[in-house]
Design a protein around this motif. Structure first.
Motif, PDB file in Angstrom:
ATOM      1  N   ASP A   1      -9.352 -17.588  15.703  1.00  0.00           N
ATOM      2  CA  ASP A   1      -9.809 -15.856  16.622  1.00  0.00           C
ATOM      3  C   ASP A   1      -9.585 -14.655  15.840  1.00  0.00           C
ATOM      4  OD1 ASP A   1     -11.372 -17.167  18.511  1.00  0.00           O
ATOM      5  OD2 ASP A   1      -9.296 -17.090  19.843  1.00  0.00           O
ATOM      6  N   ILE A   2      -8.242 -14.679  15.480  1.00  0.00           N
ATOM      7  CA  ILE A   2      -7.366 -13.451  14.640  1.00  0.00           C
ATOM      8  C   ILE A   2      -8.362 -13.133  13.131  1.00  0.00           C
ATOM      9  CG2 ILE A   2      -5.901 -12.405  13.946  1.00  0.00           C
ATOM     10  CD1 ILE A   2      -4.195 -13.217  16.335  1.00  0.00           C
ATOM     11  N   GLY A   3      -8.275 -14.464  13.142  1.00  0.00           N
ATOM     12  CA  GLY A   3      -9.011 -14.354  11.606  1.00  0.00           C
ATOM     13  C   GLY A   3     -10.344 -13.687  11.899  1.00  0.00           C
ATOM     14  N   SER A   4     -11.402 -14.529  13.114  1.00  0.00           N
ATOM     15  CA  SER A   4     -12.627 -14.028  12.939  1.00  0.00           C
ATOM     16  C   SER A   4     -12.903 -12.203  12.928  1.00  0.00           C
ATOM     17  CB  SER A   4     -13.296 -14.567  13.878  1.00  0.00           C
ATOM     18  OG  SER A   4     -13.633 -16.116  14.151  1.00  0.00           O
ATOM     19  N   ILE A   5     -12.053 -11.348  13.859  1.00  0.00           N
ATOM     20  CA  ILE A   5     -11.733 -10.529  14.084  1.00  0.00           C
ATOM     21  C   ILE A   5     -11.089  -9.394  13.240  1.00  0.00           C
ATOM     22  CG2 ILE A   5     -10.791  -7.830  15.330  1.00  0.00           C
ATOM     23  CD1 ILE A   5     -10.438 -10.146  17.464  1.00  0.00           C
ATOM     24  N   LEU A   6     -10.219  -9.546  12.392  1.00  0.00           N
ATOM     25  CA  LEU A   6      -9.931  -9.275  11.129  1.00  0.00           C
ATOM     26  C   LEU A   6     -10.566  -9.523   9.744  1.00  0.00           C
ATOM     27  CD1 LEU A   6      -6.021  -9.535  11.997  1.00  0.00           C
ATOM     28  CD2 LEU A   6      -7.081  -7.517  12.199  1.00  0.00           C
ATOM     29  N   GLY A   7     -11.421 -11.427   9.673  1.00  0.00           N
ATOM     30  CA  GLY A   7     -11.851 -10.818   8.125  1.00  0.00           C
ATOM     31  C   GLY A   7     -12.926 -10.157   7.705  1.00  0.00           C
ATOM     32  N   GLY A   8     -13.142 -10.495   9.277  1.00  0.00           N
ATOM     33  CA  GLY A   8     -14.915  -9.713   9.028  1.00  0.00           C
ATOM     34  C   GLY A   8     -15.215  -7.876  10.123  1.00  0.00           C
TER      35      GLY A   8
ATOM     36  N   PRO B   1     -23.452 -12.428  11.828  1.00  0.00           N
ATOM     37  CA  PRO B   1     -23.065 -10.657  11.303  1.00  0.00           C
ATOM     38  C   PRO B   1     -22.933 -10.489  12.673  1.00  0.00           C
ATOM     39  CG  PRO B   1     -25.176 -10.628  10.352  1.00  0.00           C
ATOM     40  CD  PRO B   1     -25.113 -12.412  10.997  1.00  0.00           C
ATOM     41  N   MET B   2     -24.161 -10.541  13.928  1.00  0.00           N
ATOM     42  CA  MET B   2     -23.896  -9.627  14.523  1.00  0.00           C
ATOM     43  C   MET B   2     -22.231  -9.476  15.233  1.00  0.00           C
ATOM     44  SD  MET B   2     -26.471  -8.164  14.972  1.00  0.00           S
ATOM     45  CE  MET B   2     -26.442  -7.575  15.885  1.00  0.00           C
ATOM     46  N   HIS B   3     -21.952 -10.740  15.640  1.00  0.00           N
ATOM     47  CA  HIS B   3     -20.976 -10.461  16.622  1.00  0.00           C
ATOM     48  C   HIS B   3     -19.289 -10.085  15.817  1.00  0.00           C
ATOM     49  CE1 HIS B   3     -19.069 -13.912  13.350  1.00  0.00           C
ATOM     50  NE2 HIS B   3     -17.858 -14.307  14.218  1.00  0.00           N
ATOM     51  N   ASN B   4     -19.332  -9.843  14.253  1.00  0.00           N
ATOM     52  CA  ASN B   4     -18.950  -8.805  13.671  1.00  0.00           C
ATOM     53  C   ASN B   4     -18.921  -7.333  14.072  1.00  0.00           C
ATOM     54  OD1 ASN B   4     -18.113 -11.974  11.331  1.00  0.00           O
ATOM     55  ND2 ASN B   4     -16.131 -10.650  11.942  1.00  0.00           N
ATOM     56  N   LEU B   5     -20.065  -7.230  14.390  1.00  0.00           N
ATOM     57  CA  LEU B   5     -19.746  -5.473  14.535  1.00  0.00           C
ATOM     58  C   LEU B   5     -19.884  -5.412  15.993  1.00  0.00           C
ATOM     59  CD1 LEU B   5     -23.427  -4.871  12.976  1.00  0.00           C
ATOM     60  CD2 LEU B   5     -21.535  -4.374  12.281  1.00  0.00           C
ATOM     61  N   VAL B   6     -20.075  -6.596  16.746  1.00  0.00           N
ATOM     62  CA  VAL B   6     -19.094  -5.949  17.981  1.00  0.00           C
ATOM     63  C   VAL B   6     -17.354  -6.290  18.239  1.00  0.00           C
ATOM     64  CG1 VAL B   6     -19.180  -7.156  19.984  1.00  0.00           C
ATOM     65  CG2 VAL B   6     -20.807  -6.810  18.996  1.00  0.00           C
ATOM     66  N   PHE B   7     -16.998  -7.065  17.462  1.00  0.00           N
ATOM     67  CA  PHE B   7     -15.765  -7.251  16.692  1.00  0.00           C
ATOM     68  C   PHE B   7     -15.189  -6.034  16.868  1.00  0.00           C
ATOM     69  CE2 PHE B   7     -15.335 -12.236  16.338  1.00  0.00           C
ATOM     70  CZ  PHE B   7     -15.307 -12.098  17.866  1.00  0.00           C
ATOM     71  N   SER B   8     -15.768  -5.262  15.077  1.00  0.00           N
ATOM     72  CA  SER B   8     -14.584  -4.590  14.790  1.00  0.00           C
ATOM     73  C   SER B   8     -14.984  -3.159  15.934  1.00  0.00           C
ATOM     74  CB  SER B   8     -16.276  -3.681  13.983  1.00  0.00           C
ATOM     75  OG  SER B   8     -15.883  -4.582  13.059  1.00  0.00           O
ATOM     76  N   GLY B   9     -16.794  -3.019  16.984  1.00  0.00           N
ATOM     77  CA  GLY B   9     -16.624  -1.652  17.835  1.00  0.00           C
ATOM     78  C   GLY B   9     -15.113  -1.985  18.874  1.00  0.00           C
ATOM     79  N   ILE B  10     -14.759  -3.275  18.890  1.00  0.00           N
ATOM     80  CA  ILE B  10     -13.780  -3.114  19.955  1.00  0.00           C
ATOM     81  C   ILE B  10     -12.714  -3.202  19.541  1.00  0.00           C
ATOM     82  CG2 ILE B  10     -12.478  -5.115  21.734  1.00  0.00           C
ATOM     83  CD1 ILE B  10     -15.578  -6.385  21.344  1.00  0.00           C
ATOM     84  N   TYR B  11     -12.040  -3.647  18.063  1.00  0.00           N
ATOM     85  CA  TYR B  11     -11.087  -3.435  17.589  1.00  0.00           C
ATOM     86  C   TYR B  11     -10.651  -2.275  18.010  1.00  0.00           C
ATOM     87  CZ  TYR B  11      -7.245  -3.797  14.061  1.00  0.00           C
ATOM     88  OH  TYR B  11      -6.526  -3.596  12.771  1.00  0.00           O
ATOM     89  N   TYR B  12     -11.295  -1.192  16.514  1.00  0.00           N
ATOM     90  CA  TYR B  12     -11.041   0.279  16.943  1.00  0.00           C
ATOM     91  C   TYR B  12     -10.928   1.150  18.067  1.00  0.00           C
ATOM     92  CZ  TYR B  12     -12.206  -0.660  11.723  1.00  0.00           C
ATOM     93  OH  TYR B  12     -11.537  -0.527  10.851  1.00  0.00           O
ATOM     94  N   ILE B  13     -10.827   0.700  19.763  1.00  0.00           N
ATOM     95  CA  ILE B  13     -10.805   0.814  20.697  1.00  0.00           C
ATOM     96  C   ILE B  13      -9.862   0.036  20.899  1.00  0.00           C
ATOM     97  CG2 ILE B  13     -12.629   1.484  23.119  1.00  0.00           C
ATOM     98  CD1 ILE B  13     -14.932   1.083  21.959  1.00  0.00           C
ATOM     99  N   PHE B  14      -9.718  -0.856  21.746  1.00  0.00           N
ATOM    100  CA  PHE B  14      -8.876  -1.321  22.240  1.00  0.00           C
ATOM    101  C   PHE B  14      -7.432  -2.784  21.335  1.00  0.00           C
ATOM    102  CE2 PHE B  14     -12.714  -1.045  24.923  1.00  0.00           C
ATOM    103  CZ  PHE B  14     -11.979  -0.954  25.697  1.00  0.00           C
ATOM    104  N   GLY B  15      -7.582  -2.431  20.006  1.00  0.00           N
ATOM    105  CA  GLY B  15      -7.037  -3.244  18.840  1.00  0.00           C
ATOM    106  C   GLY B  15      -7.101  -4.580  18.748  1.00  0.00           C
ATOM    107  N   LEU B  16      -6.484  -5.119  19.212  1.00  0.00           N
ATOM    108  CA  LEU B  16      -6.262  -6.656  19.732  1.00  0.00           C
ATOM    109  C   LEU B  16      -5.744  -7.279  20.468  1.00  0.00           C
ATOM    110  CD1 LEU B  16      -4.791  -8.275  15.778  1.00  0.00           C
ATOM    111  CD2 LEU B  16      -6.613  -8.333  17.146  1.00  0.00           C
TER     112      LEU B  16
END
Length: 640
Positions: free
Chosen positions: A39-46, A85-100
């Motif tokens: 999970d964390i790799g899928s978020i931070l890696g992409g 690639p689409m789920h990484n775009l969503v992950f990035s949006g969530i990360y920059y608003i809510f972090g991990l």
């Protein structure tokens, strides 16, 4: 009363009720969730860190986001790549608003999942009564095992299904209104679905078949039907062509021969069908002589007796093998947990026969539609054939299963009249549908809560390690003799708040663990013991790992059900047929290794590693797993 009745007959109101039920149950069940493996790799890696990362996300296999610094997955090609690639775009949006915050990621996943249930309800309501449609949407959500929703990395799956269902709705509007606007946007949502996950890649074939079987007139000639069907589906074939061009641009074809070789390794029957003989000029007499001599030599050396198998036994073995394969599919469709008990298998097959007979009878006046659903089922099931009928891979077929069942129920109801026998059959089907949904709600609620408890235990191992150890900001890490952990680098980055941190992992020093990466023996990662001894060879640092409990503690080197070897050219591990020889040095990603002992079950119990100098400096921290206590610990530098 009429106003209240109209409210309950309103699709929007029912949709809100259905969404609320599904979302609320799953939200409460997962409120204590942490991250699972990958999970964390899928978020931070992409993660999108800069504008150029956008191009990187659209040209990267998603498996590359969950590898440590010392190796990567073997270079994919346009066929083998896991391109999402689409789920990484969503992950990035969530990360920059809510972090991990794992719960926020989970809420996004179940948001899409609940929307999918609503879309299933809406599509069913176009053809059958609202009450049946509501049950269909609820059954779609809960009757199967959906504990995989607690895996954050699976966002790609409900996203792909959501855009697929939107595509179907837009295509219907295109057919009804003959407006190319809807077809164009259906093609766009279809492309987004594919860029989320490639599960529905055969949709254009299904649309063509639907147009051919359902939309054409019986008076049309064969070629008129073909022309009409192509006219309605060509834009989706163009979308598939565009999608393959994108994959070709991103990954190319250079590793295609390796993928074909892996297919021969994965599916043995392909070798029998397609691989040529190694020496085609040898005469049949020489082949026979060589075969007889080789066989006799083997028998003399190994002193093994040949037991002849009768023709009837061969037939029975083949039938048993085929039935077990079929059962693996059926038990996932009907959500049967037991793999082993004869009674469970018998009841499962009886249930399958009952529902198959019910569906065939219900669709006897709609044979073309039934044939379409049959083809659509296998078009959605192809990931299971490529892998195996697992909860994650079989998930796309459930929308087809629900549609087939509930349209069948509706067709059956229309012809029931006053026939007591038919009413009894209908009652049985509805009772099974309702009870499986209610039982599914209960089971999935507690399953997800169980997954949450597991993720909290998983989290504790890292929390304790980082609370007990303080590291310099320039530290880099090498993990070995530890349980399998794909995204170790990103977990360390998250806990140390350093996205540039380098973490290496010795893959061939992974502890064997029952149920992980093909290990099916009773091997454990707690309350067992191994020894680790440093040594020097050619002025290079090395470690020797030796099991002190060979029946329960060892090291696992088979991944994806096949042995691996290191490829310097690709800087990756690739599949191979053969296991490494004992007492021979082989390359791995950071140096060389030698197996001193390997058991018949393929578990390694004595192995040595030598590290190349480039991987170790004064800031290197060696992290190992204390298999007695079941926790990570830092290897004392005084030992070496």
């Amino acid at each position: 009363m009429n106003k209240i009745y109209k409210i309950f007959k309103n699709k929007i109101f029912i949709s809100i009720i259905l969404f609320s039920i599904v979302f609320t149950i799953l939200a409460i069940a997962g409120c204590n969730l942490w991250f699972c493996i990958d999970d964390i790799g899928s978020i931070l890696g992409g993660l999108l860190k800069k504008s150029s990362d956008f191009l990187k996300i659209f040209s990267t296999d998603c498996r590359d986001y969950i590898t440590p610094a010392n190796y990567k997955f073997s270079k994919p090609n346009f066929i083998s790549a896991l391109y999402r690639p689409m789920h990484n775009l969503v992950f990035s949006g969530i990360y920059y608003i809510f972090g991990l915050n794992p719960y926020v990621y989970y809420l996004v996943i179940i948001f899409f999942f609940a929307l999918n249930s609503v879309l299933i309800f809406y599509l069913l309501s176009l053809f059958i009564p609202l009450s049946l449609s509501f049950l269909g949407g609820l059954m779609f959500a809960f009757y199967r095992n959906i504990s995989w929703l607690a895996w954050i990395g699976i966002l790609q799956d409900p996203m792909s299904t959501f855009f697929l269902l939107v595509t179907v709705i837009l295509f219907r509007l295109y057919i009804l209104k003959a407006n190319n606007f809807y077809c164009f946007f259906a093609a766009i949502t279809f492309l987004i679905s594919l860029l989320s996950r490639e599960s529905y890649i055969f949709l254009p074939i299904c649309i063509f078949l639907f147009a051919f079987l359902i939309l054409t007139k019986s008076t049309d000639s064969f070629w008129q039907k073909i022309k009409f069907s192509l006219n309605k589906s060509y834009l989706f074939f163009v979308t598939i062509f565009l999608y393959f061009l994108i994959r070709l641009w991103a990954f190319g074809i250079t590793t295609l021969p390796r993928t074909l070789n892996n297919m021969f390794l994965r599916f043995n029957f392909l070798s029998f069908l397609f691989k040529p003989a190694t020496n085609s000029v040898v005469t049949s007499q020489n082949v026979c002589q060589t075969s007889v001599k080789t066989a006799s030599d083997i028998l003399v050396k190994t002193n093994i007796a040949i037991n002849k198998i009768s023709f009837s036994e061969k037939i029975l073995n083949k039938i048993n093998f085929l039935l077990n394969k079929i059962y693996a599919w059926i038990r996932h469709i009907f959500v049967i947990d037991s793999d082993y008990y004869f009674s469970a298998k018998f009841l499962t097959f009886m249930l399958f026969i009952f529902f198959a007979a019910f569906i065939i009878y219900s669709y006897r006046k709609h044979k073309n539609l039934l044939f379409f659903f049959f083809v659509a089922f296998f078009a959605c099931a192809w990931p299971c054939f490529a892998a195996y009928p697992d909860l994650r891979y079989i998930n796309p077929v459930y929308s087809v299963v629900i549609f087939t069942l509930f349209l069948g129920i509706y067709f059956f109801i229309k012809e029931i009249n006053k026939d007591i026998f038919k009413k009894t059959i209908l009652a049985i089907v509805l009772i099974l549908a309702i009870s499986s949904t209610l039982i599914g709600i209960k089971n999935n609620f507690y399953c997800i809560k169980g997954v949450c408890r597991g993720t909290q235990e998983y989290r504790k191992t890292f929390v304790k390690f980082f609370e007990n150890n303080k590291f310099d900001k320039d530290a880099n890490f090498i993990i070995m003799a530890a349980p399998f952990l794909s995204d170790s680098q990103y977990i360390f980055q998250a806990f140390l708040d350093n996205l540039d941190l380098k973490v290496c992992c010795v893959l061939f020093a992974t502890l064997a663990q029952r149920g992980v990466m093909g290990c099916n023996q009773d091997y454990r990662i707690q309350r067992v013991k191994y020894d680790i001894k440093p040594f020097k060879e050619n002025n290079k640092l090395g470690f020797r790992l030796t099991s002190q409990d060979k029946e329960h503690c060892g090291f696992w080197m088979n991944f994806s059900l096949h042995p691996l070897k290191w490829s310097k050219e690709e800087k990756a591990y690739i599949w191979t047929k053969n296991l490494p020889e004992i007492n021979e040095w082989y390359d791995f990603s950071m140096g060389q290794f030698k197996i001193h002992e390997r058991l018949e079950n393929k578990v390694v119990t004595d192995i040595a590693f030598i590290f190349d100098d480039g991987w170790i400096d004064e800031n290197t921290v060696f992290v190992i797993w204390d298999a007695e206590k079941g926790e990570y610990k830092v290897l004392d530098k005084n030992l070496f």
